[in-house]
Design a protein around this motif. Structure first.
Motif, short mmCIF file in Angstrom:
data_model
loop_
_atom_site.label_atom_id
_atom_site.label_comp_id
_atom_site.label_asym_id
_atom_site.label_seq_id
_atom_site.Cartn_x
_atom_site.Cartn_y
_atom_site.Cartn_z
N GLU A 171 -16.43 10.17 1.96
CA GLU A 171 -17.07 9.29 2.93
C GLU A 171 -18.54 9.08 2.59
O GLU A 171 -19.07 7.97 2.69
CB GLU A 171 -16.92 9.88 4.34
CG GLU A 171 -15.49 9.82 4.88
CD GLU A 171 -15.33 10.53 6.20
OE1 GLU A 171 -16.25 11.33 6.56
OE2 GLU A 171 -14.31 10.30 6.88
N ALA A 172 -19.22 10.16 2.18
CA ALA A 172 -20.63 10.04 1.80
C ALA A 172 -20.78 9.14 0.59
O ALA A 172 -21.72 8.33 0.51
CB ALA A 172 -21.21 11.43 1.51
N ASN A 216 -6.03 -6.33 -3.74
CA ASN A 216 -5.20 -6.07 -2.56
C ASN A 216 -5.59 -4.79 -1.81
O ASN A 216 -4.91 -4.38 -0.89
CB ASN A 216 -3.72 -5.98 -2.97
CG ASN A 216 -3.16 -7.31 -3.42
OD1 ASN A 216 -3.51 -8.35 -2.87
ND2 ASN A 216 -2.28 -7.28 -4.42
N ARG A 217 -6.71 -4.18 -2.25
CA ARG A 217 -7.20 -2.94 -1.63
C ARG A 217 -6.11 -1.86 -1.61
O ARG A 217 -5.85 -1.22 -0.60
CB ARG A 217 -7.72 -3.18 -0.21
CG ARG A 217 -8.81 -4.23 -0.12
CD ARG A 217 -9.49 -4.14 1.23
NE ARG A 217 -10.23 -5.35 1.54
CZ ARG A 217 -10.98 -5.51 2.62
NH1 ARG A 217 -11.07 -4.53 3.50
NH2 ARG A 217 -11.62 -6.64 2.85
N ARG A 240 -7.35 12.07 -11.11
CA ARG A 240 -6.80 10.79 -10.65
C ARG A 240 -6.71 10.73 -9.13
O ARG A 240 -7.04 9.70 -8.52
CB ARG A 240 -5.41 10.57 -11.26
CG ARG A 240 -4.77 9.23 -10.92
CD ARG A 240 -3.41 9.11 -11.58
NE ARG A 240 -2.46 10.08 -11.06
CZ ARG A 240 -1.22 10.23 -11.51
NH1 ARG A 240 -0.80 9.47 -12.52
NH2 ARG A 240 -0.41 11.12 -10.99
N ASP A 241 -6.28 11.81 -8.49
CA ASP A 241 -6.16 11.80 -7.03
C ASP A 241 -7.52 11.64 -6.37
O ASP A 241 -7.65 10.95 -5.35
CB ASP A 241 -5.49 13.09 -6.55
CG ASP A 241 -4.01 13.14 -6.87
OD1 ASP A 241 -3.43 12.06 -7.12
OD2 ASP A 241 -3.43 14.23 -6.88
N ALA A 242 -8.55 12.28 -6.95
CA ALA A 242 -9.89 12.14 -6.38
C ALA A 242 -10.37 10.70 -6.51
O ALA A 242 -11.00 10.16 -5.58
CB ALA A 242 -10.85 13.09 -7.08
N LEU A 243 -10.08 10.05 -7.64
CA LEU A 243 -10.49 8.66 -7.81
C LEU A 243 -9.78 7.77 -6.80
O LEU A 243 -10.40 6.87 -6.21
CB LEU A 243 -10.18 8.20 -9.24
CG LEU A 243 -10.60 6.76 -9.56
CD1 LEU A 243 -12.11 6.58 -9.44
CD2 LEU A 243 -10.13 6.38 -10.97
N LYS A 244 -8.51 8.02 -6.56
CA LYS A 244 -7.78 7.25 -5.55
C LYS A 244 -8.43 7.40 -4.19
O LYS A 244 -8.61 6.42 -3.44
CB LYS A 244 -6.31 7.70 -5.50
CG LYS A 244 -5.49 6.92 -4.48
CD LYS A 244 -4.04 7.39 -4.45
CE LYS A 244 -3.92 8.73 -3.76
NZ LYS A 244 -2.50 9.13 -3.56
N GLN A 271 -10.13 4.59 -1.71
CA GLN A 271 -9.72 4.45 -0.31
C GLN A 271 -10.93 4.54 0.62
O GLN A 271 -11.06 3.76 1.57
CB GLN A 271 -8.70 5.54 0.06
CG GLN A 271 -8.14 5.40 1.47
CD GLN A 271 -7.36 4.12 1.65
OE1 GLN A 271 -6.33 3.91 0.99
NE2 GLN A 271 -7.83 3.22 2.52
N ALA A 272 -11.83 5.49 0.32
CA ALA A 272 -13.04 5.63 1.15
C ALA A 272 -13.89 4.37 1.10
O ALA A 272 -14.47 3.95 2.11
CB ALA A 272 -13.85 6.84 0.69
N THR A 273 -13.97 3.75 -0.08
CA THR A 273 -14.72 2.50 -0.20
C THR A 273 -14.09 1.40 0.66
O THR A 273 -14.78 0.72 1.44
CB THR A 273 -14.77 2.04 -1.67
OG1 THR A 273 -15.48 3.01 -2.44
CG2 THR A 273 -15.47 0.69 -1.80
#
Length: 323
Positions: free
Chosen positions: A41-42, A212-213, A243-247, A251-253
């Motif tokens: 989120e930050a 498509n976000r 990869r999971d962290a990038l996803k 999503q946070a963006t």
């Protein structure tokens, strides 16, 4: 274990994978998913240019002992974003994050000692922190250390670190350096038409998912064990993740914006070793309640291509503000 090329500092090195140091690490997971959600989120708030808010979020994380919170708080002190620029505070938080085990912070601590930023210059301490960062798998530190040794005449030791950075860390400059050394032996192999088509199809899949976000679609072509590095807008250093962290970051963006636009330039393709490398510039427009931000992502993606199937095994995203 691997023998260390700098005997005066250490007899051995242990290369730690991104999985054990990055945002998607087991150690991070044990500290609780809520901390990682707050980090994502930050990041998203920072990316939108709401620096005062991001600073407060990173500061709270840092004071609770989060190495990533410390690292990104240090970046903000170093850049003077959300707070008055303060090299001493930047060094202080880089050092605390480094002591907590973050390899990127180790590199930044070494840079602080090397340049005398926020602390008295000390080449010996700089080299020790560069070595610690390299030992802990930071490919940028491995490349810088190898390049310095090679330039100083320690070619064997320097090349060992450069090869580690290129082969195990996917460091682009290191791979170019090694390719240049090999150029006299054989000409550069061209990208075939089939490889070109497979790679462009994969990039088109990623682009459609972004438009498509769809975070899961964006990371779908990335291998599960891929090495990923991201630098935030104007950030002083790199964040390594899986990869999971990038996803989760994508999503946070998307959760932070009301409007989103995305486009990619024509990629430049080349062969680097066994990989096909695509260099692109991606433009983003993020619109929120307080206005819009224009961003450029300088992407370097290393692909493994089998037939018409292309997967990313190394990825670097250098995010920059355009406004």
């Amino acid at each position: 274990m691997r023998h260390c090329p700098i005997s005066r500092f250490s007899a051995t090195i242990v290369l730690v994978t991104v999985g054990s140091l990055g945002w998607g690490s087991a150690s991070a997971n044990t500290s609780g998913s809520s901390e990682m959600i707050r980090v994502y989120e930050a990041y998203a708030v920072y990316k939108m240019g709401r620096f005062d808010e991001a600073f407060d979020m990173y500061k709270a994380l840092a004071e609770e002992g989060s190495p990533r919170g410390m690292l990104n708080l240090a970046h903000m002190y170093a850049q003077g974003e959300g707070v008055e620029q303060n090299p001493e505070q930047a060094y202080n938080w880089y050092r605390q994050s480094a002591e907590a085990g973050d390899a990127t912070a180790m590199l930044e601590t070494g840079e602080a000692y090397h340049d005398g930023r926020g602390v008295a210059a000390d080449s010996g301490k700089a080299d020790r922190w560069f070595l610690r960062a390299a030992e802990n798998g930071n490919s940028e530190a491995q490349w810088l250390l190898g390049k310095r040794l090679h330039a100083a005449g320690n070619e064997t030791e320097g090349l060992e670190w450069i090869r580690i950075a290129a082969q195990e860390g996917g460091q682009m400059d290191a791979r170019r350096f090694l390719s240049a050394l090999q150029e006299a032996d054989s000409g550069a192999e061209a990208v075939t038409e089939a490889q070109h088509d497979a790679l462009l199809a994969t990039l088109a899949q990623i682009d459609a998912a972004a438009q498509n976000r769809d975070p899961a679609g964006i990371v779908a072509p990335i291998q599960a064990d891929a090495r990923i590095r991201v630098r935030l807008p104007n950030g002083a250093g790199w964040n390594e993740m899986d990869r999971d962290a990038l996803k989760n970051l994508w999503q946070a963006t998307f959760d932070q914006v009301q409007g989103y636009a995305y486009s990619r330039s024509d990629p430049e393709l080349s062969r680097v070793g066994d990989a096909v490398v695509a260099q692109s510039r991606i433009h983003e427009k993020l619109t929120g309640a307080d206005g819009s931000r224009q961003l450029e992502i300088r992407e370097i993606a290393h692909f493994e291509i089998n037939g018409d199937h292309a997967e990313i095994h190394r990825l670097q995203l250098d995010i920059r503000r355009l406004d």
